[in-house]
Scaffold this active site. Structure first.
Site, short mmCIF file in Angstrom:
data_model
loop_
_atom_site.label_atom_id
_atom_site.label_comp_id
_atom_site.label_asym_id
_atom_site.label_seq_id
_atom_site.Cartn_x
_atom_site.Cartn_y
_atom_site.Cartn_z
N ASP A 156 10.90 -35.19 -70.31
CA ASP A 156 9.92 -34.84 -69.44
C ASP A 156 9.03 -36.12 -69.56
OD1 ASP A 156 7.87 -33.30 -68.09
OD2 ASP A 156 8.28 -31.58 -69.59
N HIS A 163 5.11 -40.20 -62.23
CA HIS A 163 4.68 -38.96 -63.26
C HIS A 163 6.02 -38.77 -64.10
CE1 HIS A 163 0.52 -38.00 -61.48
NE2 HIS A 163 1.17 -38.81 -60.56
C1 GDG Z 1 5.25 -33.59 -63.66
C2 GDG Z 1 6.13 -34.20 -64.61
C3 GDG Z 1 4.11 -34.63 -65.93
C4 GDG Z 1 2.92 -24.08 -64.25
N1 GDG Z 1 3.05 -22.84 -63.68
C5 GDG Z 1 1.88 -22.24 -63.21
C6 GDG Z 1 0.98 -23.35 -63.20
N2 GDG Z 1 1.68 -24.41 -64.02
C7 GDG Z 1 1.11 -25.73 -64.16
C8 GDG Z 1 0.92 -26.01 -65.53
C9 GDG Z 1 0.67 -27.49 -65.90
C10 GDG Z 1 1.71 -27.93 -64.54
O1 GDG Z 1 2.05 -26.89 -63.57
C11 GDG Z 1 2.98 -28.15 -64.92
O2 GDG Z 1 2.73 -29.57 -65.58
P1 GDG Z 1 4.00 -30.14 -66.52
O3 GDG Z 1 3.45 -31.49 -66.89
O4 GDG Z 1 4.31 -29.13 -67.70
O5 GDG Z 1 5.33 -30.49 -65.56
P2 GDG Z 1 5.87 -31.05 -64.25
O6 GDG Z 1 5.45 -30.11 -62.97
O7 GDG Z 1 7.30 -31.27 -64.20
O8 GDG Z 1 4.97 -32.37 -63.80
C12 GDG Z 1 5.32 -33.97 -66.01
C13 GDG Z 1 3.44 -34.15 -64.67
O9 GDG Z 1 4.09 -34.41 -63.55
C14 GDG Z 1 2.01 -34.80 -64.62
O10 GDG Z 1 2.26 -36.14 -64.49
O11 GDG Z 1 3.61 -34.27 -67.21
O12 GDG Z 1 6.41 -34.53 -67.04
O13 GDG Z 1 7.38 -33.38 -64.70
O14 GDG Z 1 -0.46 -27.84 -65.24
O15 GDG Z 1 -0.24 -25.27 -66.02
N3 GDG Z 1 -0.36 -23.44 -62.84
C15 GDG Z 1 -0.74 -22.19 -62.35
N4 GDG Z 1 0.12 -21.22 -62.40
C16 GDG Z 1 1.49 -21.13 -62.68
O16 GDG Z 1 2.04 -20.15 -62.64
N5 GDG Z 1 -1.89 -21.92 -62.03
#
Ligand code: GDG
Length: 475
Positions: A380, A172
């Site tokens: 990222d 990921h």
């Molecule tokens: C890894 C990789 C890759 C965040 N705060 C809250 C919340 N979130 C959710 C967001 C989003 C998820 O968490 C974060 O996903 P990201 O992709 O932005 O980043 P990482 O956590 O670093 O994820 C990344 C991912 O894996 C998938 O392969 O895209 O590059 O680093 O869905 O909405 N959700 C809720 N409350 C929050 O306060 N409900």
């Protein structure tokens, strides 16, 4: 703790097994104080739920509490296989090797990776435990899909125990170029671990190319057009499968009347003509320092008027036991406090910073309330927040500012792209996005939405699984 406390207790039966650091459920307590489980919110679970149910699926993962051994249990039609972790393993395998070695190294070393031999030993031991559990539950000729950087040794361990299985692996996070990866004292073991998979999936083609080059140079494997040949003559593939979101679910959530009412309430509370939004786990890869500095300077110079504009930053608590994350939190809070202290007035702070997690519906309301979404990671793998914002803009307006160092930048070409290290450039692009005409914003958003809705999470899972030979038709 023995390596596999449940050894011999489970008959192999699941034709489709997901192996991930965490189980797909989290603990709950009901009104009467009774403990239970609920499905974790998140794209991976949503995408795999139908196939898991149709195929007698099992999900192997840690349940989240140290020093606790749990028996497998069924939840919502899916078998959960909890893997125990001792408290010292949480410290060494998870907080140490996974989050203080591999995480920074794989993200361009934006924080200094630490190398400790006892962390590595714990990593090997825990990977072995996950592999053994998967080998126990997977039925003959079944499929196992291993997820992410915490479990990079599992594919080869599993292949050794169960050569009959189809094994997929998906990373990921980014996969670094050899100039960085070669620092890793255990680089050979990690590469060998990954080559145990039939398909090694990455977020972007550059990561797959980095991997192929490394296994050619370090392991001496023959590679050709994405394929590699193992020492025993068998073959695997490395390729990009950009992950996405359940775009329709986000769109539906964002257009519910109560979500819209909440979005309006947020706008009323913020009382600003223009709302900029950032939503990130509080992680040093997300570029929060640079982003906050950019906004501070925009407010200071008067290019943004603190009476008319507000920057709302949601920083979800994350990995709070890892030193680097504690330091980051202190830095960010100092920076925000300074800017607000210098530029705020009674009842009005130019930066509205919240260190808290929120329910998914609140997230949708926030996306709906924001005029400009600012997603500026230093590195990222993909970044789902950028895609979620796009999916929630059913009205067709809004503007996305996106780092060119997020995997999502390859797909979301119509975003206002920035180099987050270039603070002046980022400031200008934030202003350009905010001041663009409605026509320009709509034109860009239309293309972004087409991209996100066409390439959604189902598309991702189907592409990966069909390459692995798990036909969509036989789901
Ligand atoms: C890894 C990789 C890759 C965040 N705060 C809250 C919340 N979130 C959710 C967001 C989003 C998820 O968490 C974060 O996903 P990201 O992709 O932005 O980043 P990482 O956590 O670093 O994820 C990344 C991912 O894996 C998938 O392969 O895209 O590059 O680093 O869905 O909405 N959700 C809720 N409350 C929050 O306060 N409900």
């Amino acid at each position: 703790m023995t390596n596999n406390p449940r050894s011999g207790q489970v008959a192999p039966h699941a034709s489709f097994v997901v192996v991930a650091n965490r189980l797909a459920v989290e603990r709950t307590t009901d009104a009467d104080g009774q403990p239970g489980w609920r499905t974790s919110p998140g794209g991976l679970v949503t995408a795999l739920e139908p196939i898991m149910k149709a195929k007698e699926g099992a999900w192997v993962g840690w349940h989240g509490s140290p020093d606790e051994i749990l028996e497998p249990f069924a939840h919502d039609g899916i078998e959960m296989v909890p893997i125990p972790l001792a408290a010292d393993e949480v410290a060494e395998f998870y907080e140490g090797m996974s989050n203080a070695t591999l995480w920074p190294l794989y993200h361009d070393s934006v924080a200094f990776p630490e190398y400790h031999r006892e962390w590595w030993d714990a990593y090997v031991k825990v990977n072995q435990r996950f592999a053994e559990a998967a080998a126990e539950v997977a039925e003959k000729d079944g499929t196992v899909w291993v997820q992410d950087y915490q479990l990079q040794l599992v594919p080869q361990m599993l292949r050794g125990m169960r050569p009959d299985l189809k094994i997929g692996f998906f990373l990921h996070i980014p996969f670094p170029p050899q100039e960085l990866f070669n620092q890793l004292p255990w680089r050979k073991e990690i590469l060998e671990g990954l080559t145990g998979a039939d398909i090694v999936g990455f977020q972007v083609p550059g990561a797959a190319a980095n991997f192929l080059r490394l296994i050619r140079d370090r392991l001496g494997l023959e590679t050709k057009r994405g394929e590699f040949v193992r020492a025993d003559g068998t073959r695997g593939r490395a390729a990009a499968y950009p992950i996405s979101i359940d775009a329709n679910a986000f769109q539906d959530l964002a257009s519910q009347p109560d979500t819209l009412a909440r979005a309006q309430q947020i706008r009323d509370d913020l009382d600003a003509e223009i709302v900029f939004l950032g939503v990130d786990r509080l992680d040093y890869t997300k570029g929060l320092r640079q982003r906050i500095r950019a906004f501070g300077e925009l407010f200071q110079s008067g290019q943004l008027d603190p009476d008319k504009a507000v920057f709302l930053q949601i920083a979800t608590p994350s990995r709070e036991r890892v030193d680097e994350y504690r330091k980051l939190r202190d830095d960010i809070e100092l920076l925000v406090g300074r800017i607000n202290g210098d530029m705020g007035r009674i009842g009005r702070s130019p930066i509205n910073y919240l260190h808290s997690g929120y329910p998914r519906q609140e997230m949708a309301a926030l996306y709906r309330a924001a005029d400009v979404m600012v997603v500026t990671p230093l590195r990222d793998g993909m970044n789902l927040v950028a895609k979620e914002y796009v999916a929630c803009r059913g009205t067709g307006d809004g503007a996305l500012v996106l780092s060119e160092f997020a995997g999502a930048a390859r797909e979301l070409k119509q975003a206002w792209q920035v180099n987050p290290y270039d603070i002046n450039g980022m400031k200008q692009t934030i202003l350009d996005a905010a001041n663009a005409s409605v026509t320009e914003k709509r034109r860009r958003m239309r293309t972004l939405r087409r991209q996100v809705f066409t390439n959604d999470i189902n598309h991702w899972a189907e592409a990966f699984l069909s390459d692995l030979g798990v036909g969509v038709a036989d789901k």
